[in-house]
Write a protein that holds these residues in place. Structure first.
Motif, PDB file in Angstrom:
ATOM      1  N   ILE A  43       0.852  -1.187   0.000  1.00  0.00           N
ATOM      2  CA  ILE A  43       0.000   0.000   0.000  1.00  0.00           C
ATOM      3  C   ILE A  43       0.888   1.238   0.000  1.00  0.00           C
ATOM      4  O   ILE A  43       1.779   1.363   0.839  1.00  0.00           O
ATOM      5  CB  ILE A  43      -0.894   0.025   1.262  1.00  0.00           C
ATOM      6  N   GLY A  44       0.645   2.137  -0.949  1.00  0.00           N
ATOM      7  CA  GLY A  44       1.451   3.348  -0.994  1.00  0.00           C
ATOM      8  C   GLY A  44       0.600   4.544  -1.376  1.00  0.00           C
ATOM      9  O   GLY A  44      -0.230   4.453  -2.273  1.00  0.00           O
ATOM     10  N   PRO A  54      17.605   9.606  -3.369  1.00  0.00           N
ATOM     11  CA  PRO A  54      18.851  10.389  -3.376  1.00  0.00           C
ATOM     12  C   PRO A  54      19.119  11.181  -4.663  1.00  0.00           C
ATOM     13  O   PRO A  54      19.579  12.316  -4.580  1.00  0.00           O
ATOM     14  CB  PRO A  54      19.934   9.340  -3.094  1.00  0.00           C
ATOM     15  N   SER A  57      17.733  15.207  -5.211  1.00  0.00           N
ATOM     16  CA  SER A  57      18.357  16.475  -4.834  1.00  0.00           C
ATOM     17  C   SER A  57      19.720  16.632  -5.486  1.00  0.00           C
ATOM     18  O   SER A  57      20.437  17.571  -5.189  1.00  0.00           O
ATOM     19  CB  SER A  57      18.509  16.533  -3.312  1.00  0.00           C
ATOM     20  N   VAL A  86      -3.183   5.326  -2.707  1.00  0.00           N
ATOM     21  CA  VAL A  86      -4.173   5.335  -1.633  1.00  0.00           C
ATOM     22  C   VAL A  86      -3.447   5.207  -0.289  1.00  0.00           C
ATOM     23  O   VAL A  86      -2.609   4.332  -0.094  1.00  0.00           O
ATOM     24  CB  VAL A  86      -5.239   4.222  -1.827  1.00  0.00           C
ATOM     25  N   ALA A  87      -3.766   6.149   0.617  1.00  0.00           N
ATOM     26  CA  ALA A  87      -3.076   6.165   1.901  1.00  0.00           C
ATOM     27  C   ALA A  87      -3.736   5.220   2.894  1.00  0.00           C
ATOM     28  O   ALA A  87      -4.952   5.004   2.847  1.00  0.00           O
ATOM     29  CB  ALA A  87      -3.096   7.585   2.471  1.00  0.00           C
ATOM     30  N   ALA A 114       6.370   0.811   6.738  1.00  0.00           N
ATOM     31  CA  ALA A 114       7.562   1.452   6.155  1.00  0.00           C
ATOM     32  C   ALA A 114       7.126   2.770   5.539  1.00  0.00           C
ATOM     33  O   ALA A 114       7.350   3.027   4.361  1.00  0.00           O
ATOM     34  CB  ALA A 114       8.191   0.536   5.108  1.00  0.00           C
ATOM     35  N   VAL A 117       9.298   9.198   6.130  1.00  0.00           N
ATOM     36  CA  VAL A 117       9.084  10.537   6.662  1.00  0.00           C
ATOM     37  C   VAL A 117       8.625  11.435   5.513  1.00  0.00           C
ATOM     38  O   VAL A 117       8.707  11.047   4.365  1.00  0.00           O
ATOM     39  CB  VAL A 117      10.395  11.104   7.270  1.00  0.00           C
ATOM     40  N   LEU A 136      11.115  19.251  -0.861  1.00  0.00           N
ATOM     41  CA  LEU A 136      11.791  18.258  -1.698  1.00  0.00           C
ATOM     42  C   LEU A 136      11.842  16.917  -0.978  1.00  0.00           C
ATOM     43  O   LEU A 136      12.714  16.672  -0.148  1.00  0.00           O
ATOM     44  CB  LEU A 136      13.210  18.744  -2.047  1.00  0.00           C
ATOM     45  N   HIS A 312      18.685   7.063   6.470  1.00  0.00           N
ATOM     46  CA  HIS A 312      19.782   6.600   5.628  1.00  0.00           C
ATOM     47  C   HIS A 312      19.277   5.563   4.646  1.00  0.00           C
ATOM     48  O   HIS A 312      18.656   4.587   5.047  1.00  0.00           O
ATOM     49  CB  HIS A 312      20.864   5.915   6.469  1.00  0.00           C
ATOM     50  N   SER A 345      26.663  11.772   0.917  1.00  0.00           N
ATOM     51  CA  SER A 345      26.068  12.918   0.245  1.00  0.00           C
ATOM     52  C   SER A 345      27.121  13.467  -0.707  1.00  0.00           C
ATOM     53  O   SER A 345      28.306  13.147  -0.567  1.00  0.00           O
ATOM     54  CB  SER A 345      25.673  13.983   1.264  1.00  0.00           C
TER      55      SER A 345
HETATM   56  C1  LIG Z   1      15.984  14.421  -1.661  1.00  0.00           C
HETATM   57  C2  LIG Z   1      16.535  13.296  -0.843  1.00  0.00           C
HETATM   58  C3  LIG Z   1      17.896  12.986  -0.921  1.00  0.00           C
HETATM   59  C4  LIG Z   1      18.426  11.932  -0.170  1.00  0.00           C
HETATM   60  N1  LIG Z   1      19.762  11.648  -0.270  1.00  0.00           N
HETATM   61  C5  LIG Z   1      20.287  10.649   0.470  1.00  0.00           C
HETATM   62  C6  LIG Z   1      21.652  10.341   0.395  1.00  0.00           C
HETATM   63  O1  LIG Z   1      22.401  10.961  -0.337  1.00  0.00           O
HETATM   64  N2  LIG Z   1      22.139   9.326   1.158  1.00  0.00           N
HETATM   65  C7  LIG Z   1      21.331   8.592   2.003  1.00  0.00           C
HETATM   66  O2  LIG Z   1      21.820   7.680   2.686  1.00  0.00           O
HETATM   67  N3  LIG Z   1      20.015   8.864   2.076  1.00  0.00           N
HETATM   68  C8  LIG Z   1      19.487   9.875   1.346  1.00  0.00           C
HETATM   69  N4  LIG Z   1      18.147  10.149   1.440  1.00  0.00           N
HETATM   70  C9  LIG Z   1      17.310   9.381   2.383  1.00  0.00           C
HETATM   71  C10 LIG Z   1      16.742   8.119   1.767  1.00  0.00           C
HETATM   72  O3  LIG Z   1      16.129   8.413   0.564  1.00  0.00           O
HETATM   73  C11 LIG Z   1      15.765   7.519   2.750  1.00  0.00           C
HETATM   74  O4  LIG Z   1      16.505   7.056   3.852  1.00  0.00           O
HETATM   75  C12 LIG Z   1      14.943   6.382   2.172  1.00  0.00           C
HETATM   76  O5  LIG Z   1      14.141   6.828   1.134  1.00  0.00           O
HETATM   77  C13 LIG Z   1      14.070   5.748   3.243  1.00  0.00           C
HETATM   78  O6  LIG Z   1      13.224   4.797   2.674  1.00  0.00           O
HETATM   79  P1  LIG Z   1      11.849   4.392   3.334  1.00  0.00           P
HETATM   80  O7  LIG Z   1      11.264   3.369   2.445  1.00  0.00           O
HETATM   81  O8  LIG Z   1      12.048   4.101   4.767  1.00  0.00           O
HETATM   82  O9  LIG Z   1      10.979   5.726   3.338  1.00  0.00           O
HETATM   83  P2  LIG Z   1      10.421   6.599   2.134  1.00  0.00           P
HETATM   84  O10 LIG Z   1      11.342   6.524   0.979  1.00  0.00           O
HETATM   85  O11 LIG Z   1      10.113   7.912   2.717  1.00  0.00           O
HETATM   86  O12 LIG Z   1       9.081   5.854   1.734  1.00  0.00           O
HETATM   87  C14 LIG Z   1       7.920   5.877   2.487  1.00  0.00           C
HETATM   88  C15 LIG Z   1       6.736   5.765   1.554  1.00  0.00           C
HETATM   89  O13 LIG Z   1       5.570   5.556   2.302  1.00  0.00           O
HETATM   90  C16 LIG Z   1       4.553   6.411   1.828  1.00  0.00           C
HETATM   91  N5  LIG Z   1       3.556   6.654   2.881  1.00  0.00           N
HETATM   92  C17 LIG Z   1       3.675   7.472   3.947  1.00  0.00           C
HETATM   93  N6  LIG Z   1       2.557   7.420   4.696  1.00  0.00           N
HETATM   94  C18 LIG Z   1       1.722   6.545   4.105  1.00  0.00           C
HETATM   95  C19 LIG Z   1       0.441   6.057   4.399  1.00  0.00           C
HETATM   96  N7  LIG Z   1      -0.226   6.444   5.502  1.00  0.00           N
HETATM   97  N8  LIG Z   1      -0.118   5.161   3.568  1.00  0.00           N
HETATM   98  C20 LIG Z   1       0.544   4.735   2.477  1.00  0.00           C
HETATM   99  N9  LIG Z   1       1.764   5.155   2.143  1.00  0.00           N
HETATM  100  C21 LIG Z   1       2.357   6.049   2.959  1.00  0.00           C
HETATM  101  C22 LIG Z   1       5.330   7.645   1.439  1.00  0.00           C
HETATM  102  O14 LIG Z   1       4.592   8.479   0.583  1.00  0.00           O
HETATM  103  C23 LIG Z   1       6.501   7.025   0.750  1.00  0.00           C
HETATM  104  O15 LIG Z   1       6.262   6.697  -0.572  1.00  0.00           O
HETATM  105  C24 LIG Z   1      17.586  11.193   0.685  1.00  0.00           C
HETATM  106  C25 LIG Z   1      16.214  11.504   0.764  1.00  0.00           C
HETATM  107  C26 LIG Z   1      15.693  12.546   0.010  1.00  0.00           C
HETATM  108  C27 LIG Z   1      14.238  12.882   0.118  1.00  0.00           C
END
Ligand SMILES: Cc1cc2nc3c(=O)[nH]c(=O)nc-3n(C[C@H](O)[C@H](O)[C@H](O)COP(=O)(O)OP(=O)(O)OC[C@H]3O[C@@H](n4cnc5c(N)ncnc54)[C@H](O)[C@@H]3O)c2cc1C
Lengths: 463, 412
Positions: A43-44, A54, A57, A86-87, A114, A117, A136, A312, A345
């Motif tokens: 679900i996303g 990454p 930016s 769909v959230a 998962a 943020v 961003l 990270h 970075s």
């Molecule tokens: C611009 C940018 C640059 C970055 N650069 C680096 C880097 O250089 N090096 C590094 O180590 N890390 C970097 N990061 C961090 C890295 O991208 C994150 O650590 C990683 O994306 C985490 O993955 P995740 O799946 O935990 O969370 P996310 O990628 O945030 O995924 C979470 C997903 O859940 C969805 N979601 C949230 N709430 C709900 C809900 N209620 N129902 C359904 N879906 C939901 C969100 O929309 C999202 O799609 C960067 C992040 C960004 C934004």
């Protein structure tokens, strides 16, 4: 009985993953790789298949990669039901159901959260809605910001000089766009790396033509008559005209949808044990709800069992793999998630990497290279041991320092190293800002009990 | 008869054709120190990998406690300063960065990939040159001339001069053999040859300073990047290094590759039908039969502990890359040549700051060489197994590799 349950679960159980991004996808792949044959639902709330953040930016803002082409490569077929766009809006722990924004409910036998943020929005909502004020975090954000940069703005204003804000400033300079960066603390990156390294980052920015303003806060954003942002007002009374404002104030954990669910979820993330099992609000571990990625906060043996919350990329992958593994195996086969925090970075042509937890360090030693050359390794010490290291254009040595952290090697670093300069013989204060003051947010946060949490009322258990 | 110490058996020519049983023996004692003043021999994958990333391990000969018996290696003796392979940061980093700015990313990201067509033509020409022969020496007729031609073009050294520089390269390479280390005479010969080769290259460098062309010598002598320029002496020692490292290792990789494929004909057959398989084959080769078997020139600048053994400051360390590559702690079924393995990793190019500068070129050359040989030779087979080997224990490979075949298919 429990043994049978796991066998049954692996064969025909239902696993639901909320958050279809990096951690969600890698968890799904691991589940299948380890033989989960049941029903898998992802679900996303974003309408897209999982993509990589990454580049958003970095290469995307430079026009070197399209924001629509950063899909994460699939490592294997996952044969999942995708519920994209769909959230999830609620969780019923006892009925084992996830509620969706479209009114649907999805039942699970095991759940992985998962949800990551989101970017912290500008604090005044009406100003945040001005045309030209950008965040961003997502692909859409990046596509929008890229278009605005391509249109050749007179000036871009970045609020917050953390990694993301600094990377945006770097992209602006590389494409010749005037940019101002405002930071509440004394230098860029101080929350993540401290003031000594922050000073290097500050030089890097100013030498590359960034108009860097430190020790200031933005007080308001001013729009024109048709609702476009036109100027930024600062606490030192100065006003900077800009037609793009990038709000880069760190992040907010996506846990609102869990309010009232009974899970140990809040603004600091979702607490879980080292095996990625979520705690409920009483601090009791659940057995069917798991957490991974940016939204998780978990205790780490190497760092005094502090609860760490890591933004990270590498952590999201590793934690997802561990969570997925633990979701479908018997207790004795579970693995702890003891990932060595590692972050990278790149900005202004410099490759920055860290291992360990720099914000935990109180002292710093430059063991190789020199700050002035912007090519160095800095080692952070905490209570007589090595706790973290950072490198500027020197990443190949970090593996060594990661091992020093794993061993709890003594600090200060007494042994000679290649390329040690006189300045690196004595430790200095790493100079982190007071953790109780808000900053743009480091990428590693200690999220244990904080003395600032005055609302705490303690009720001892009575039998 | 008493057994010679293991570390001496490494250099013993009798073990050259198959040193792997000896390496297995070594791994039983992964931090081996057999003789007062002798080297510490490290043979397990993880230890070697860690030491290649350890800032307490130096590549600079000046840090050897026993530098006295190595007195010829100073710059005075040769007139040429050490090349970056024998330096530590920051000098190493500066020289390597300048050299890299004319070779690889970020400044010349496509230089090697753009040579693909040219490499293919050289290979085609060499194979066409087999003519009607039904037997060749792969080393003399293919595996040597190919990389020599390539490095000459890349650097801008006239190919016709090969007989001249070969006379200097051979003693320099012989000087790398740890056995020869003990012989002051062979060291002196190597140093002398290095100086001669440097003087020869100086003529070319002079000319390029006046009339730059599109080659690496011109780039080296005219570099003015953020790191400034190399001194003339630095240009010469870098050019000597690139010229030698640019072909001596690839000859062995190609020859070891063909030998291995002929011993595993199923992969030769698969490669014939699928040139894309060459990528995995070359990676597995770098694990299974790496051309550089040993890094014998490291010294620790602090006491360091490995598996409970303290290696004292100033000790000489031999990193047995080829032994680490077959370490069962790291690889499943390590003695099997298997390009289908899931994660092919290896120490074949070293690791850390000294990891092989020419790796992208060596990979591409060997991929093209092996897939073309596989495609064009009809029913190839070994004439002698094992083939005769070169003396060198560090740069290990067959001196000759006689191959018989039924004919040469047309180039496409
Ligand atoms: C611009 C940018 C640059 C970055 N650069 C680096 C880097 O250089 N090096 C590094 O180590 N890390 C970097 N990061 C961090 C890295 O991208 C994150 O650590 C990683 O994306 C985490 O993955 P995740 O799946 O935990 O969370 P996310 O990628 O945030 O995924 C979470 C997903 O859940 C969805 N979601 C949230 N709430 C709900 C809900 N209620 N129902 C359904 N879906 C939901 C969100 O929309 C999202 O799609 C960067 C992040 C960004 C934004």
């Amino acid at each position: 009985m429990p043994a049978d349950y796991v066998d049954w679960l692996r064969r025909e159980g239902r696993i639901v993953i909320v958050g279809a991004s990096l951690a969600g996808l890698r968890a799904a792949e691991t589940l299948r790789a380890e033989g989960f044959a049941g029903e898998l639902t992802l679900i996303g709330d974003e309408p897209y298949e999982p993509y990589d953040r990454p580049p958003l930016s970095k290469s995307v803002l430079l026009g070197k990669a399209s924001p629509h082409r950063t899909e994460l490569p699939h490592r294997r077929e996952i044969d999942a039901k995708w519920r994209l766009g769909v959230a999830a809006t609620g969780l019923d722990l006892s009925a084992k159901r996830v509620k969706l924004a479209d009114g649907d409910e999805v039942e699970y036998d095991r759940l992985l959260i998962a949800t990551g943020v989101r970017a912290r929005p500008w604090l005044k909502a009406d100003e945040g809605r001005l045309d030209g004020v950008c965040l961003l975090r997502t692909r859409d954000d990046a596509a929008d910001l890229y278009q605005r940069l391509k249109a050749g703005p007179r000036r871009v204003f970045v609020i917050g000089a953390g990694f993301a804000g600094s990377e945006v400033a770097s992209a602006c300079r590389e494409t010749g766009i005037p940019v101002t960066v405002a930071e509440r603390a004394g230098a860029p990156l101080v929350g993540a790396l401290g003031g000594v390294i922050g000073a290097v980052a500050a030089d890097l920015q100013t030498e590359n033509g960034v108009d860097l303003r430190t020790h200031v806060t933005v007080t308001s954003l001013e729009g024109d008559s048709v609702g476009r942002v036109r100027a930024v007002h600062l606490s030192d009374e100065s006003v900077v005209e800009a037609d793009v404002v990038v709000v880069s104030l760190g992040s907010v954990r996506n846990t609102d949808w869990l309010t009232g669910s009974g899970l140990g979820a809040g603004p600091r993330g979702i607490a879980c044990d080292a095996g990625c099992r979520a705690f409920d609000f009483r601090g009791i571990v659940t057995d069917d709800v798991f957490v991974a990625g940016d939204v998780a906060r978990s205790p780490h043996a190497l760092f005094g069992y502090q609860f760490l919350s890591l933004e990270h990329w590498g952590n999201a992958v590793a934690q997802a793999e561990t969570a997925a593994h633990n979701m479908i195996c018997h207790g004795a086969d579970r693995r702890p998630h003891l990932w060595m925090p590692a972050f990278w970075s790149s900005m202004f042509g410099v490759n920055i990497k860290s291992v360990g937890v720099p914000p935990m360090g109180d002292q710093l030693m430059i063991t190789q290279g020199a700050l002035a050359e912007r090519r160095f390794v800095g080692v952070y010490g905490y209570q007589g041991r090595v706790i973290a290291a950072v490198s500027f254009d020197n990443a190949r040595w970090l593996e060594f320092y990661a091992r020093q952290i794993e061993r709890g090697a003594p600090f200060p670093v007494e042994f000679p190293t290649m390329d040690r300069r006189p300045e690196g013989r004595q430790p200095v204060a790493a100079d982190f800002p007071d953790p109780s003051l808000p900053t743009h947010g480091p990428t590693v946060t200690l999220t244990g009990y904080s003395p600032a949490d005055q609302q705490l009322v303690f009720h001892p258990a009575r039998h | 008869m008493t057994q010679a110490p293991l570390f001496q058996q490494i250099t013993d020519f009798a073990n050259r054709a198959n040193p792997y049983p000896l390496y297995e023996e070594l791994r039983k004692n992964p931090v081996l120190h057999e003789e007062e003043g002798g080297p510490y021999v490290l043979s397990s994958y993880w230890d070697i990998e860690a030491l290649l990333h350890d800032p307490r391990i130096s590549s600079d000969a000046a840090n050897l406690a026993a530098a006295g018996d190595d007195e010829l290696s100073g710059p005075e003796a040769t007139g040429l300063p050490p090349s970056f392979i024998r330096l530590d940061p920051p000098e190493h980093d500066r020289l390597r960065r300048i050299a890299n700015s004319s070779f690889g990313p970020p400044h010349r990201p496509r230089r090697i990939e753009n040579m693909r067509g040219e490499l293919g033509e050289i290979v085609t020409g060499l194979i066409d040159g087999f003519g009607d022969a039904r037997q060749i020496d792969l080393v003399d007729q293919f595996a040597y001339p190919f990389p020599v031609t390539v490095i000459c073009r890349l650097l801008g050294v006239p190919r016709e001069d090969e007989p001249r520089f070969r006379a200097w390269v051979d003693p320099i390479v012989a000087g790398l053999d740890p056995d020869a280390r003990t012989s002051a005479e062979s060291q002196r010969t190597a140093q002398e040859a290095r100086l001669q080769l440097g003087m020869y290259l100086n003529g070319l460098v002079d000319q390029r300073a006046r009339e730059p062309r599109d080659d690496m010598l011109s780039d080296l002598v005219n570099s003015h990047g953020p790191d400034g320029a190399m001194t003339t002496m630095e240009v010469l020692s870098t050019a000597v290094l690139l010229l030698i490292a640019g072909h001596e290792t690839t000859v062995n990789l190609i020859t070891n590759g063909m030998l291995t494929l002929l011993r595993h004909p199923e992969f030769l057959e698969r490669l014939r039908n699928d040139p894309g398989l060459s990528v995995k084959i070359v990676e597995e080769l770098l694990r299974y039969e790496p051309p550089v078997q040993i890094v014998p020139q490291r010294t620790c600048i602090a006491d360091i502990e490995v598996r409970g053994v303290t290696i004292p400051k100033g000790s000489r360390i031999w990193l047995m890359l080829a032994a680490g590559n077959r370490d069962p702690e790291r690889f499943q079924d390590p003695e099997r040549f298997d390009p289908d393995r899931e994660d092919i990793q290896h120490l074949g190019f070293g690791s850390g700051i000294h990891s092989c500068f020419g790796a992208p070129l060596a990979r591409l050359e060997t991929q093209i060489a092996l897939s073309e040989l596989a495609r064009r030779l009809e029913n190839p087979r070994l004439v002698a197994d094992p083939p005769p080997y070169r003396q060198n224990a560090v740069l290990r490979g067959p001196r000759h590799l006689e191959i018989a075949f039924d004919g040469v298919r047309q180039a496409v």
